[in-house]
Each structure stands twice: as structure tokens, then as C-alpha cells.
Design a protein around this motif. Structure first.
Motif, PDB file in Angstrom:
ATOM      1  N   ASP A   7       0.811  -1.220   0.000  1.00 51.48           N
ATOM      2  CA  ASP A   7       0.000   0.000   0.000  1.00 51.48           C
ATOM      3  C   ASP A   7       0.843   1.268   0.000  1.00 51.48           C
ATOM      4  OD1 ASP A   7       0.620   0.829   2.672  1.00 51.48           O
ATOM      5  OD2 ASP A   7      -1.030  -0.332   3.490  1.00 51.48           O
ATOM      6  N   CYS A  19      -2.908   3.775  -4.541  1.00 49.90           N
ATOM      7  CA  CYS A  19      -3.949   2.750  -4.601  1.00 49.90           C
ATOM      8  C   CYS A  19      -4.589   2.624  -5.976  1.00 49.90           C
ATOM      9  CB  CYS A  19      -5.011   2.992  -3.538  1.00 49.90           C
ATOM     10  SG  CYS A  19      -5.889   4.560  -3.707  1.00 49.90           S
ATOM     11  N   GLY A  20      -4.372   3.604  -6.861  1.00 48.83           N
ATOM     12  CA  GLY A  20      -4.851   3.462  -8.225  1.00 48.83           C
ATOM     13  C   GLY A  20      -4.166   2.320  -8.956  1.00 48.83           C
ATOM     14  N   PRO A  47      -5.178  -1.746  -6.013  1.00 49.02           N
ATOM     15  CA  PRO A  47      -6.450  -1.687  -5.276  1.00 49.02           C
ATOM     16  C   PRO A  47      -6.643  -2.829  -4.297  1.00 49.02           C
ATOM     17  CG  PRO A  47      -6.801  -2.485  -7.509  1.00 49.02           C
ATOM     18  CD  PRO A  47      -5.366  -2.051  -7.436  1.00 49.02           C
ATOM     19  N   PRO A  57      -6.060   0.949   1.481  1.00 50.35           N
ATOM     20  CA  PRO A  57      -5.675   1.723   0.285  1.00 50.35           C
ATOM     21  C   PRO A  57      -5.565   3.205   0.607  1.00 50.35           C
ATOM     22  CG  PRO A  57      -7.997   1.135   0.193  1.00 50.35           C
ATOM     23  CD  PRO A  57      -7.436   0.427   1.390  1.00 50.35           C
ATOM     24  N   TYR A  75      -9.844  -8.174  -2.880  1.00 57.41           N
ATOM     25  CA  TYR A  75     -10.099  -6.796  -3.287  1.00 57.41           C
ATOM     26  C   TYR A  75      -9.320  -6.406  -4.549  1.00 57.41           C
ATOM     27  CZ  TYR A  75     -12.442  -6.107   1.176  1.00 57.41           C
ATOM     28  OH  TYR A  75     -13.309  -6.201   2.224  1.00 57.41           O
ATOM     29  N   ASP A  76      -8.618  -7.365  -5.131  1.00 53.78           N
ATOM     30  CA  ASP A  76      -7.762  -7.050  -6.267  1.00 53.78           C
ATOM     31  C   ASP A  76      -8.571  -6.988  -7.560  1.00 53.78           C
ATOM     32  OD1 ASP A  76      -5.400  -6.374  -7.449  1.00 53.78           O
ATOM     33  OD2 ASP A  76      -4.416  -8.311  -7.178  1.00 53.78           O
ATOM     34  N   THR A  77      -7.977  -6.358  -8.562  1.00 58.37           N
ATOM     35  CA  THR A  77      -8.572  -6.249  -9.893  1.00 58.37           C
ATOM     36  C   THR A  77      -7.588  -6.803 -10.909  1.00 58.37           C
ATOM     37  OG1 THR A  77      -9.759  -4.226  -9.259  1.00 58.37           O
ATOM     38  CG2 THR A  77      -9.510  -4.667 -11.619  1.00 58.37           C
ATOM     39  N   THR A  98      -2.479  -6.063  -8.232  1.00 57.00           N
ATOM     40  CA  THR A  98      -1.772  -5.836  -6.965  1.00 57.00           C
ATOM     41  C   THR A  98      -0.791  -6.969  -6.697  1.00 57.00           C
ATOM     42  OG1 THR A  98      -3.753  -4.728  -6.135  1.00 57.00           O
ATOM     43  CG2 THR A  98      -2.076  -5.308  -4.517  1.00 57.00           C
TER      44      THR A  98
END
Length: 421
Positions: free
Chosen positions: A320, A324-325, A328, A333, A367-369, A373
Motif C-alpha cells: 500500500d 492505490c490506483g 487496489p 488503500p 479486493y484485487d482487480t 496488486t
């Protein structure tokens, strides 16, 4: 259409000195070729030719032995029937970077570095999920090869590494989990292998450092990348992911004056932590400090303070710390953090001097995309290893292991789930 002498005159080039000079400059620009030997890309091309290839050949032979030779229709005879090793990147049972799995942890002594997963998020105070961090990082690490073009390093050819799997942590019991973590890290460190821990929340920072500190009488400095200070004594009445450096710097051979925290700032730094940092005279370099000084000066300052009067330095990297962009998938974040290139450059410059261990924490796959991350966490680790290999500092810590621990193991003969005798 115009005809006659005026039409012909207009088609001729101007002989005015100003126009003639402009045409000359244009010709020079078109014919000018830069000196390619000054480009990093050209130098990297040459350096690749100097790298050995024996380990890659060895891996392909191993894959054919372990996975059988491929079908007759396969032209590439290095391809086995069962996927083994690095290829294909989408297949296989993942270890970190598809490195060998040290199922027998007594074998870690045979490797320069050992990856340990620490699936523990009992110290989190907001979003859980980092217990799945080791799985997430290992999974996406399959995307990488061990070779980096820009720095001209091939980890497979220039070092040895294994994945020892995960520490058996105890859900909902922080202190027992801490004891397990310290025991695991001390075993790896005592063997001489460099421990690389994948968390897990940041509470594991304390037991990781404790595991190293109990194996040496030498002093340890810490470089900590984060947006949060993580140095208060307690949070919610326990030792949590906001408290590791309070307890780490309570150990006699981990001086508080050699704790350097880089990237701290924003609206998530508790005043309790600031008071402790002031009392213990630790060192904080904020994000705005880094922007003003630049990457090189920031790394120089961090190294100077961390190494002042100590023998070895430990690295703690909280994902972190990056804006955080870009990451994520983390528990806390915070906008305004490092850009990825800044974070990788700083981590590499710190690691280039040699470290005694590192942890990568706070990757939370739920919570990842698109695994971005976890991918960033993987990149931090391989860049750190690449920097040490490139600078010849991998293994520098071994000379300071003067109090190695010995952890007993159980007795067992045979093969699990097998009829083999």
C-alpha cells in the motif's frame, strides 16, 4: 493551371540564405543516426549474450524426465507430455516463479533464497483477505520468466531459489501465529538461505525480524516502505498490523535509530504512532520528501541511516506504499503513494547493498482487480533479487549468522498417499 515563366519560377527552390539553411538542417536531421551503443537497449542486447544457459537446458531435460517425452506430433522435442517447470505459463501447480518446491524444509540450505508464504490476516484492523496473499502472488508470478532484459540478469542461471510453501499460522490467535512465523524464519535464516516472506498483513513484520534477530548477535537496520508508520504499541488492545516496528525495535539488536520508513504520509497515520517515532528517534521520509529529493537521493539517505552502525539490513515492503490506483487489492488503500517505477527503483537501490531478508505484505486478492496488486508484489520481489544478483550482494548476510537455531523434525519413512515401498 498557371503556365509560363512565373509557374516555372515558383517551382524552383528559394535561394534565400535563411531557406537554404533550413533545407540543410532538414537534410542533417534526416540523415542523422544516433549512436546505438549509448542506448541501454543496445547494451542489454549485448549483455544477454554473456549470460549462461546451462540451467535452462537442465530444466528442459528435467521436465522430460518428470513429465515424459511429448507426443510424436510435437516438433519441439523439449516439450513434455505433462507440464513441468516454467512452461506453459498458464499451466502447472504454482510455486513462486515456478521455483522448485522444498517440501522437505531441511533442503532450504541448498538454495540461495527461500520463499515462504505467511497466510495470516489476524492482525488486520479493516479489510481482511491478505491470508490469500501468498496464493495470489504465486499464481500471477507464473507470468514472469526469471530473465530481466534491462538489467541483464537471469535468476535461474545466476542464483538458486526454492519455495518452501506456507507457514502453518493459527487463525484468530496472533501470538501463536507469531511464534510459528519466527520459528520458520529462523530455520531458513539459520540455514544460510535468504528468507523472502510473502504475507499476510503487516503484523508479520515483527515475528519475521524476530526470527532473524535471534540467529545473530549483530545489529539489524530496517528499511520500511509504507504509507503508514506502524510503530504504535497496541491497536485494539493487541499487537496488530499497525504495531510491528514498536516491538521489533524493542529487541536489543534492532536499534530504533536504524529504522527508516519511506513513503509515510496522508490521512491514515495515527498520532499514537507519531509520538512513538518521535520518542524513539526513528527516521521518516515522506512522499513529498521523495518527490523533492528524487529517487537517488532518497535511496542514498535511507541507506545511510539504516546502515549507520549496524551489520545487516532487513527490508519490509508494504504494497500500500504504492498509490492505490495501481494496487487496489490491499487492506488500507491510500492515494498519493509511489508510482510503480518509483517504488521499484527505490527497492532495487536499497537491495543492491545487500539485505538479510525481506517481507512483501498486504496483498489482498479478494479486493484485487485483474491480479494487478499481486503482480506488483511479484515485481517488487524479483526486482529486489535481481538487484542483489546484479551487484553481487546476494548471500552477504551469511557471515553474520553466529547463533543459528536448530528446529527438530518428526520421523517418517515412505511416500505419502502411495503404494510405493
Amino acid at each position: 493551371m498557371e503556365t509560363g515563366m512565373f509557374s516555372e519560377f515558383r517551382q524552383r527552390p528559394s535561394h534565400h540564405p535563411r531557406d537554404a539553411a533550413a533545407r540543410h538542417a532538414l537534410r542533417e536531421r534526416r540523415q542523422h543516426h544516433p549512436d546505438l551503443t549509448k542506448l541501454a537497449g543496445w547494451k542489454a542486447l549485448q549483455k544477454e549474450g554473456e549470460l549462461p544457459e546451462g540451467r535452462w537446458d537442465e530444466e528442459r531435460r528435467w521436465a522430460l524426465r518428470m513429465g515424459l517425452t511429448g507426443a510424436e506430433s510435437i516438433d519441439d522435442k523439449s516439450i513434455p507430455t505433462f507440464a513441468r517447470g516454467e512452461l506453459p505459463h498458464y499451466a502447472g501447480i504454482n510455486t513462486f516463479l515456478k521455483a522448485p518446491y522444498a517440501e522437505d524444509v531441511l533442503e532450504v540450505a541448498n538454495y540461495d533464497a527461500t520463499v515462504l508464504g505467511i497466510p495470516f490476516d489476524g492482525g488486520t484492523t479493516y479489510r481482511p483477505g491478505t491470508r490469500f496473499g501468498p496464493q495470489g502472488v504465486r499464481k500471477i508470478s507464473a507470468l514472469y520468466t526469471p530473465y530481466n532484459y534491462e538489467i541483464g540478469v537471469d535468476l535461474r542461471e545466476q542464483m538458486t531459489m526454492c519455495d518452501a510453501g506456507d507457514v502453518f499460522t493459527i487463525p484468530a490467535n496472533i501470538e501463536k501465529s507469531f511464534d510459528q512465523i519466527s520459528r520458520a524464519v529462523s530455520h531458513v535464516f539459520s540455514s544460510g538461505s535468504l528468507p523472502i516472506m510473502i504475507g499476510g498483513d503487516h503484523s508479520i513484520g515483527f515475528p519475521c525480524v524476530r526470527g532473524i534477530a535471534e540467529c545473530t548477535s549483530k545489529k539489524i537496520g530496517i528499511v520500511h516502505f509504507d504509507r503508514h508508520a506502524d510503530i504504535q504499541e497496541k491497536d485494539l488492545d493487541e499487537r496488530m498490523h499497525t504495531t510491528p516496528w514498536f516491538h521489533a525495535t524493542n529487541m536489543p539488536n534492532v536499534p530504533a535509530k536504524n529504522l527508516v520508513q519511506v513513503g509515510i504520509g496522508g490521512w491514515q497515520v495515527p498520532r499514537e504512532a507519531v509520538k512513538v517515532a518521535r520518542e524513539r528517534q526513528t527516521n521518516i521520509i515522506t512522499m513529498s520528501d521523495m518527490e523533492r529529493m528524487g529517487i537517488d537521493k532518497t535511496a542514498e539517505m535511507a541507506l545511510e541511516m539504516a546502515w549507520d552502525g549496524v551489520d545487516i539490513v532487513y527490508m519490509s515492503f508494504d504494497i500500500d506504499s504504492i498509490d492505490c490506483g495501481f494496487v487496489p487489492g490491499t487492506g488500507w488503500p491510500e492515494p498519493g503513494g509511489f508510482l510503480p517505477r518509483e517504488a521499484l527503483a527505490l527497492a532495487s537501490k536499497v537491495a543492491a547493498q545487500g539485505i538479510c531478508g525481506m517481507e512483501l505484505v498486504e496483498v489482498s486478492p479478494p479486493y484485487d482487480t485483474s491480479d494487478i496488486t499481486a503482480l506488483m508484489g511479484t515485481r517488487v520481489i524479483v526486482d529486489v533479487l535481481g538487484a542483489m544478483v546484479s551487484n553481487g550482494t546476494l548471500g552477504k548476510h551469511k557471515q553474520f549468522i553466529d547463533k543459528p537455531v536448530s528446529v527438530p523434525h518428526g520421523e517418517f519413512e515412505g511416500k505419502r498417499w502411495s503404494n510405493a515401498t
